[in-house]
Design a protein around this motif. Structure first.
Motif, PDB file in Angstrom:
ATOM      1  N   VAL A 106     -85.093   1.807 -37.521  1.00 35.57           N
ATOM      2  CA  VAL A 106     -85.245   3.268 -36.850  1.00 35.57           C
ATOM      3  C   VAL A 106     -85.286   4.468 -37.882  1.00 35.57           C
ATOM      4  O   VAL A 106     -85.729   5.537 -37.729  1.00 35.57           O
ATOM      5  CB  VAL A 106     -83.420   3.331 -35.692  1.00 35.57           C
ATOM      6  N   SER A 107     -84.993   4.109 -39.086  1.00 38.01           N
ATOM      7  CA  SER A 107     -84.863   5.553 -39.942  1.00 38.01           C
ATOM      8  C   SER A 107     -86.399   5.948 -40.184  1.00 38.01           C
ATOM      9  O   SER A 107     -87.097   6.900 -40.964  1.00 38.01           O
ATOM     10  CB  SER A 107     -84.287   5.018 -41.485  1.00 38.01           C
ATOM     11  N   LEU A 118     -88.974   4.912 -38.388  1.00 37.24           N
ATOM     12  CA  LEU A 118     -90.205   6.084 -37.790  1.00 37.24           C
ATOM     13  C   LEU A 118     -89.531   6.535 -37.188  1.00 37.24           C
ATOM     14  O   LEU A 118     -90.019   7.645 -36.338  1.00 37.24           O
ATOM     15  CB  LEU A 118     -89.757   4.456 -36.342  1.00 37.24           C
ATOM     16  N   ALA A 119     -88.131   7.568 -37.399  1.00 40.66           N
ATOM     17  CA  ALA A 119     -87.741   8.973 -36.941  1.00 40.66           C
ATOM     18  C   ALA A 119     -88.507   9.724 -38.154  1.00 40.66           C
ATOM     19  O   ALA A 119     -88.434  10.798 -37.454  1.00 40.66           O
ATOM     20  CB  ALA A 119     -86.199   8.876 -37.275  1.00 40.66           C
ATOM     21  N   LEU A 124     -93.445   6.110 -28.471  1.00 43.92           N
ATOM     22  CA  LEU A 124     -93.588   6.979 -29.515  1.00 43.92           C
ATOM     23  C   LEU A 124     -94.136   8.368 -29.686  1.00 43.92           C
ATOM     24  O   LEU A 124     -93.502   9.166 -30.162  1.00 43.92           O
ATOM     25  CB  LEU A 124     -94.119   6.150 -31.475  1.00 43.92           C
ATOM     26  N   ARG A 126     -93.085  11.811 -31.165  1.00 47.20           N
ATOM     27  CA  ARG A 126     -93.325  11.788 -32.503  1.00 47.20           C
ATOM     28  C   ARG A 126     -94.578  12.093 -33.054  1.00 47.20           C
ATOM     29  O   ARG A 126     -95.718  10.894 -32.369  1.00 47.20           O
ATOM     30  CB  ARG A 126     -92.435  11.126 -33.131  1.00 47.20           C
ATOM     31  N   LEU A 181     -84.727   6.318 -31.289  1.00 47.08           N
ATOM     32  CA  LEU A 181     -85.422   7.410 -31.778  1.00 47.08           C
ATOM     33  C   LEU A 181     -84.970   8.504 -31.124  1.00 47.08           C
ATOM     34  O   LEU A 181     -84.574   9.466 -31.695  1.00 47.08           O
ATOM     35  CB  LEU A 181     -86.513   7.189 -32.015  1.00 47.08           C
ATOM     36  N   ARG A 216     -81.921   9.587 -32.157  1.00 46.70           N
ATOM     37  CA  ARG A 216     -81.320  10.605 -33.693  1.00 46.70           C
ATOM     38  C   ARG A 216     -82.532  12.029 -33.431  1.00 46.70           C
ATOM     39  O   ARG A 216     -81.961  12.923 -34.736  1.00 46.70           O
ATOM     40  CB  ARG A 216     -82.332   9.453 -34.741  1.00 46.70           C
TER      41      ARG A 216
END
Length: 286
Positions: free
Chosen positions: A128-129, A131-132, A157, A161, A259, A262
């Motif tokens: 997650v980190s 991809l964020a 995604l 993003r 995601l 976040r």
């Protein structure tokens, strides 16, 4: 091109080896594959030859030694036992429940439950980190039986993003995508048994270029697991002769949900812009 099986190698070399070596081949073919799963001394005794004679035959077959010969045979047996066809054939002799739907849904529930129970929180958070971070380009890819999951992840995604796309994991056809990678970018790979060599090569090339590799795989783990930054494992056996990918869908959805949580504001604003463009109007400032 697929390598010949151990059985095929034995038959190919039968006419070109010594009489003693032919006796070994005869024993192996007559009791295939169990005869080769004993010690080298036991095989030699069964064929009436010496241990060095067995060793020489194994070398002629192209193996470095008896242990490698056995590993190749075990891999061949495992591949056959776990192929959809062999599992379908074996299930023909088993009693079938009258309610196939309930049996299948129950087995899928167990697969998801086991996946959740043994999931690595550290690998999930690492995924997650990576991809964020909107500054990282994300490439999503998968093999013959899993490429559509990579395509679906890329679609999800791209809603929340920028710089996320699906690519074909082939050094021949995906080299342009690799050429655009910068150190720190992310390659998400879906790879399940039987693991696809072109996918492994693509992931390794991305890693060599400095990209982070996130792997979705099964409990036996793709070779990519040895160099991936995060490995998300799912349990794929079910009541069907085909490995289930239902837990894979659940894992993918869980990553996307994390995601969105976040980066909820950025994701919401991006979705507003996308919806406005689909409607043919300019998005209002958020």
């Amino acid at each position: 091109m697929a390598l010949p099986s151990v059985r095929a190698l034995l038959k190919q070399r039968e006419a070109s080896v010594t009489a003693s070596e032919r006796r070994i081949i005869a024993v192996l073919l007559a009791n295939y594959p169990s005869a080769a799963l004993t010690s080298i001394s036991q095989l030699a005794t069964a064929a009436g030859v010496s241990d060095p004679t067995v060793h020489r035959l194994v070398l002629k077959l192209g193996f470095e030694g008896y242990p490698e010969f056995q590993r190749a045979l075990l891999a061949e047996v495992d591949a056959r036992m776990n192929s959809p066809l062999s599992r379908l054939e074996s299930s023909a002799d088993q009693p079938h429940t009258e309610d196939t739907q309930q049996a299948m849904l129950g087995s899928l529930t167990l697969a998801i439950g086991k996946t959740a129970e043994l999931a690595s929180r550290e690998d999930f958070e690492r995924t997650v980190s990576l991809l964020a971070d909107p500054q990282r380009t994300v490439l999503c890819c998968g093999g013959r039986a899993s490429g559509f999951f990579a395509a679906w992840l890329a679609v999800l995604l791209s809603q929340i993003r920028p710089r996320a796309r699906h690519v074909e994991p082939s050094l021949e056809r995906g080299s342009e995508a690799l050429a655009d990678l910068s150190p720190g970018d992310v390659v998400v790979v879906y790879d399940y048994r039987r693991y696809q060599e072109s996918v492994v090569q693509f992931a390794r090339a991305a890693r060599d270029l400095g990209a982070h590799v996130v792997l979705f795989t099964d409990e036996w783990r793709s070779p990519i697991a040895s160099f991936a930054d995060a490995v998300l494992v799912s349990f794929v056996q079910s009541a069907s002769p085909f490995d289930t990918k239902v837990p894979v869908v659940a894992q993918t959805e869980a990553v996307v949900a994390a995601l969105v949580q976040r980066a909820s504001v950025d994701a919401k604003n991006r979705l507003k812009r996308i919806e406005a463009l689909r409607a043919g109007r300019v998005a209002e400032d958020a």
